[in-house]
Design a protein around this motif. Structure first.
Motif, PDB file in Angstrom:
ATOM      1  N   VAL A 397       0.854  -1.177   0.000  1.00 25.65           N
ATOM      2  CA  VAL A 397       0.000   0.000   0.000  1.00 25.65           C
ATOM      3  C   VAL A 397       0.896   1.235   0.000  1.00 25.65           C
ATOM      4  CG1 VAL A 397      -1.809   1.259   1.214  1.00 25.65           C
ATOM      5  CG2 VAL A 397      -1.759  -1.249   1.300  1.00 25.65           C
ATOM      6  N   ILE A 398       0.614   2.154  -0.923  1.00 27.31           N
ATOM      7  CA  ILE A 398       1.337   3.427  -0.976  1.00 27.31           C
ATOM      8  C   ILE A 398       0.401   4.519  -0.470  1.00 27.31           C
ATOM      9  CG2 ILE A 398       2.489   5.124  -2.446  1.00 27.31           C
ATOM     10  CD1 ILE A 398       4.021   2.514  -2.231  1.00 27.31           C
ATOM     11  N   GLN A 399       0.818   5.221   0.547  1.00 31.22           N
ATOM     12  CA  GLN A 399       0.012   6.323   1.070  1.00 31.22           C
ATOM     13  C   GLN A 399       0.665   7.650   0.703  1.00 31.22           C
ATOM     14  OE1 GLN A 399      -0.488   5.180   5.299  1.00 31.22           O
ATOM     15  NE2 GLN A 399      -2.607   4.677   4.743  1.00 31.22           N
ATOM     16  N   GLN A 400      -0.154   8.511   0.091  1.00 34.25           N
ATOM     17  CA  GLN A 400       0.369   9.788  -0.398  1.00 34.25           C
ATOM     18  C   GLN A 400      -0.698  10.859  -0.254  1.00 34.25           C
ATOM     19  OE1 GLN A 400       1.584  10.962  -4.802  1.00 34.25           O
ATOM     20  NE2 GLN A 400       3.207   9.732  -3.886  1.00 34.25           N
ATOM     21  N   GLU A 401      -0.367  11.915   0.459  1.00 34.24           N
ATOM     22  CA  GLU A 401      -1.273  13.048   0.677  1.00 34.24           C
ATOM     23  C   GLU A 401      -2.624  12.588   1.215  1.00 34.24           C
ATOM     24  OE1 GLU A 401      -1.454  15.190  -2.976  1.00 34.24           O
ATOM     25  OE2 GLU A 401       0.623  15.869  -2.862  1.00 34.24           O
ATOM     26  N   GLY A 402      -2.581  11.684   2.183  1.00 34.18           N
ATOM     27  CA  GLY A 402      -3.794  11.229   2.832  1.00 34.18           C
ATOM     28  C   GLY A 402      -4.605  10.213   2.067  1.00 34.18           C
ATOM     29  N   ALA A 403      -4.130   9.774   0.902  1.00 44.00           N
ATOM     30  CA  ALA A 403      -4.856   8.790   0.081  1.00 44.00           C
ATOM     31  C   ALA A 403      -4.051   7.493   0.003  1.00 44.00           C
ATOM     32  CB  ALA A 403      -5.113   9.332  -1.311  1.00 44.00           C
ATOM     33  N   SER A 404      -4.767   6.373  -0.193  1.00 43.43           N
ATOM     34  CA  SER A 404      -4.124   5.064  -0.334  1.00 43.43           C
ATOM     35  C   SER A 404      -4.137   4.636  -1.799  1.00 43.43           C
ATOM     36  CB  SER A 404      -4.847   4.012   0.522  1.00 43.43           C
ATOM     37  OG  SER A 404      -4.734   4.306   1.892  1.00 43.43           O
ATOM     38  N   TYR A 405      -3.010   4.131  -2.260  1.00 50.65           N
ATOM     39  CA  TYR A 405      -2.878   3.639  -3.632  1.00 50.65           C
ATOM     40  C   TYR A 405      -2.479   2.171  -3.584  1.00 50.65           C
ATOM     41  CZ  TYR A 405      -3.052   8.484  -5.252  1.00 50.65           C
ATOM     42  OH  TYR A 405      -3.443   9.771  -5.526  1.00 50.65           O
ATOM     43  N   LEU A 406      -3.083   1.379  -4.478  1.00 47.60           N
ATOM     44  CA  LEU A 406      -2.856  -0.067  -4.532  1.00 47.60           C
ATOM     45  C   LEU A 406      -2.277  -0.460  -5.896  1.00 47.60           C
ATOM     46  CD1 LEU A 406      -3.862  -1.229  -1.843  1.00 47.60           C
ATOM     47  CD2 LEU A 406      -5.462   0.524  -2.613  1.00 47.60           C
ATOM     48  N   PRO A 407      -1.458  -1.527  -5.949  1.00 45.57           N
ATOM     49  CA  PRO A 407      -0.909  -1.986  -7.228  1.00 45.57           C
ATOM     50  C   PRO A 407      -2.016  -2.430  -8.180  1.00 45.57           C
ATOM     51  CG  PRO A 407      -0.419  -3.556  -5.489  1.00 45.57           C
ATOM     52  CD  PRO A 407      -0.990  -2.353  -4.829  1.00 45.57           C
ATOM     53  N   LEU A 408      -2.145  -1.759  -9.319  1.00 42.52           N
ATOM     54  CA  LEU A 408      -3.290  -1.950 -10.215  1.00 42.52           C
ATOM     55  C   LEU A 408      -3.389  -3.386 -10.731  1.00 42.52           C
ATOM     56  CD1 LEU A 408      -4.528   0.488 -12.938  1.00 42.52           C
ATOM     57  CD2 LEU A 408      -4.232  -1.909 -13.500  1.00 42.52           C
ATOM     58  N   ARG A 409      -2.298  -3.894 -11.293  1.00 39.33           N
ATOM     59  CA  ARG A 409      -2.383  -5.239 -11.878  1.00 39.33           C
ATOM     60  C   ARG A 409      -2.675  -6.286 -10.809  1.00 39.33           C
ATOM     61  NH1 ARG A 409      -1.148  -7.882 -16.453  1.00 39.33           N
ATOM     62  NH2 ARG A 409       0.052  -6.220 -17.447  1.00 39.33           N
ATOM     63  N   LEU A 410      -1.964  -6.261  -9.716  1.00 34.87           N
ATOM     64  CA  LEU A 410      -2.199  -7.240  -8.658  1.00 34.87           C
ATOM     65  C   LEU A 410      -3.642  -7.206  -8.189  1.00 34.87           C
ATOM     66  CD1 LEU A 410      -1.419  -9.195  -6.314  1.00 34.87           C
ATOM     67  CD2 LEU A 410      -0.797  -7.156  -5.008  1.00 34.87           C
ATOM     68  N   MET A 411      -4.171  -6.019  -7.922  1.00 36.94           N
ATOM     69  CA  MET A 411      -5.511  -5.912  -7.370  1.00 36.94           C
ATOM     70  C   MET A 411      -6.554  -6.512  -8.310  1.00 36.94           C
ATOM     71  SD  MET A 411      -5.330  -4.640  -4.363  1.00 36.94           S
ATOM     72  CE  MET A 411      -7.077  -4.272  -4.157  1.00 36.94           C
ATOM     73  N   PHE A 412      -6.512  -6.100  -9.562  1.00 35.68           N
ATOM     74  CA  PHE A 412      -7.543  -6.559 -10.495  1.00 35.68           C
ATOM     75  C   PHE A 412      -7.374  -8.036 -10.843  1.00 35.68           C
ATOM     76  CE2 PHE A 412      -8.257  -1.977 -11.322  1.00 35.68           C
ATOM     77  CZ  PHE A 412      -9.635  -1.957 -11.175  1.00 35.68           C
ATOM     78  N   GLU A 413      -6.141  -8.504 -11.030  1.00 35.69           N
ATOM     79  CA  GLU A 413      -5.955  -9.930 -11.341  1.00 35.69           C
ATOM     80  C   GLU A 413      -6.349 -10.800 -10.149  1.00 35.69           C
ATOM     81  OE1 GLU A 413      -2.575 -10.059 -14.850  1.00 35.69           O
ATOM     82  OE2 GLU A 413      -1.921 -10.392 -12.788  1.00 35.69           O
ATOM     83  N   ALA A 414      -6.046 -10.354  -8.942  1.00 33.74           N
ATOM     84  CA  ALA A 414      -6.419 -11.127  -7.760  1.00 33.74           C
ATOM     85  C   ALA A 414      -7.931 -11.195  -7.589  1.00 33.74           C
ATOM     86  CB  ALA A 414      -5.786 -10.512  -6.515  1.00 33.74           C
TER      87      ALA A 414
END
Length: 493
Positions: A397-414
């Motif tokens: 999980v990448i947190q930046q300016e109060g928001a969470s970002y997730l790895p796009l390919r991993l999330m959707f393929e999983a």
């Protein structure tokens, strides 16, 4: 007087060679034949300024001849090269524990064996070997490269490794005795077992049969067959393993030579795993005999292929002994699957594409369990994820300016989607569950089923991986829940 003597000598040489050239012009339209090769060798022996080494000259002529065929799998193997070739197929040899195959100018690493010098040095699949002992090996036959990397146990070899996005890496490794089984197996969950085949050698079928019998005795009824990073090997071994799942008398694979003559390899014996649901894991380094096995199981509907498109090395080589020692390894035919698909140059397409590292096995387990709901959990501050209860060494999980970002390919393929990068404009297409989304790099614009979200969510690219904001997933009917540092996403059918 000295100048006149030198001029006379030069003119004499010019006149001498002019006579040969003129006679040659008379036959300039004739095709070269073996007599010309013999004549060149003879002239080199007679006139070259240094006395040439016979073995070096002949070997150079052989390698040049074979190189003109533009086939990296056709090569001359010296007695030393042949010794390594045979021992590597048998699973016992002296080297550094790395498997390589041709890939353009430089050989590419397809696998490193655990517990070997290559593994300890951090060499990875996808790396290119660009230098051996300081010498650039661009365009050299694979057998020659392998011969230089191998040697006596305890001696050193220096490799220069090229890895995408990094400066070339210089490594010094100590050769050691490598002895490893070609098959490993284990129970992964309940009635699901896993068998991995590293290469198809002389003992592989026996090892595979023992592994399969052992898993069945432990109650395994569903199988994951892992052929990732498998460069191939002996075709007969792949046919024998096909026979463990397909009724006897069926075509496992065909070979077709340049005249169109077909030879069929048939299954035989009792298929101990005939009724087992099977998933075959493949990737871009699954080649040759591994493609023949995967293609047969796919054609007969006995297996679902999960992973990436295979290598596309669908040619057969035979080994012809030479009277002076060594052998000629030469391509003689192409593989065809039971449904007559040509593997060479095309490879096999997986039934379910999963390109995220470490994820295919988790997807295979979900598939074999017929799970309706897909769940992935990540934890802030930790690497890795859990997919349907299976730990995966990918994701953060990448947190930046109060928001969470997730790895796009991993999330959707999983969560059961397919992800494709579009070469034309660099956009990312996500498809599944009756939805098609296009994410555009820069600006955060994306579309879902044609509906435009102009300021939907900016994409982040970190260490070559693309991340998307967590708020996007709600638009795909994916629920999100956070408990402490853990974030869980769930997709129901």
């Amino acid at each position: 007087m000295l100048k006149r003597a030198l001029l006379s000598l030069v003119l004499g040489l010019v006149l001498f060679f002019s006579a040969s050239i003129v006679s040659g012009f008379a036959a300039e339209n004739q095709a070269l034949d073996m007599l010309d090769l013999e004549e060149v060798i003879s002239d080199v022996k007679l006139f070259y300024i240094k006395e040439p080494d016979q073995d070096t000259m002949v070997r150079g002529a052989i390698e040049g001849l074979l190189e003109s065929l533009k086939d990296p799998y056709t090569e001359y193997l010296s007695p030393e090269d042949l010794k390594y070739f045979k021992s590597s197929v048998e699973g016992d040899y002296v080297g550094i524990g790395v498997q390589i195959q041709p890939a353009g100018d430089y050989p590419k690493v397809v696998n490193t064996i655990e517990g070997t010098p290559a593994s300890a040095a951090g060499i990875k699949p996808g790396d290119l070997v660009v230098k051996v002992n300081g010498r650039d090996i661009a365009g050299e036959p694979l057998g020659k490269v392998v011969g230089e990397i191998t040697g006596e146990a305890g001696t050193k070899v220096r490799l220069t490794i090229r890895r995408e996005g990094l400066k070339d890496i210089d490594l010094e490794l100590v050769r050691s005795n490598i002895s490893t089984p070609t098959v490993t197996s284990r129970v992964v969950e309940g009635e699901i077992g896993l068998i991995r085949i590293k290469i198809f050698g002389e003992s592989t079928e026996d090892e595979f049969q023992k592994a399969l019998d052992d898993l069945i005795s432990k109650g395994v009824k569903k199988l994951i067959l892992d052929l990732r990073d498998n460069p191939g090997g002996m075709l007969e071994s792949a046919v024998d393993i096909t026979s463990d799942f397909v009724e006897p008398g069926q075509v496992a694979v065909s070979t077709v030579d340049r005249s169109g003559r077909r030879e069929e390899y048939l299954t035989e014996g009792t298929p101990a795993g005939k009724d087992m649901p099977i998933v075959v894991l493949v990737d871009e380094y699954s080649a040759s005999a591994s493609e023949a096995l995967a293609g047969a199981l796919q054609d007969y509907g006995h297996a679902t292929l999960i992973g990436g498109k295979t290598y596309g090395k669908g040619t057969v080589q035979v080994v012809i002994p030479l009277s002076a020692g060594g052998v000629l390894k030469i391509t003689t035919a192409k593989y065809h699957t039971p449904k007559d698909r040509v593997i060479d140059g095309t490879g096999l397409m997986p039934d379910i594409q999963v390109l995220t590292p470490y994820l295919p096995q988790a997807v295979a387990q979900r598939y074999l369990k017929n799970a309706d709901t897909n769940i992935i959990t990540l934890e802030v501050g930790k690497n890795g994820s859990t997919v349907n209860g299976t730990e995966v060494k990918s994701g953060r999980v990448i947190q930046q300016e109060g928001a969470s970002y997730l790895p796009l390919r991993l999330m959707f393929e999983a969560l059961g989607y397919r992800v494709d990068w579009q070469q034309g404009d660099g956009s990312i297409k996500v498809t599944g569950f009756q939805k098609e989304a296009i994410f555009h790099p820069g600006g955060g614009r994306f579309t879902i089923n044609g509906h435009d979200y102009p300021q939907g969510a900016p994409l982040l690219t970190i260490d070559g991986e693309t991340y998307v904001r967590d708020t996007v997933f709600s638009l795909f009917d994916i629920s999100q829940k956070q408990e402490g540092s853990k974030i869980t996403f769930e997709k129901k059918p």
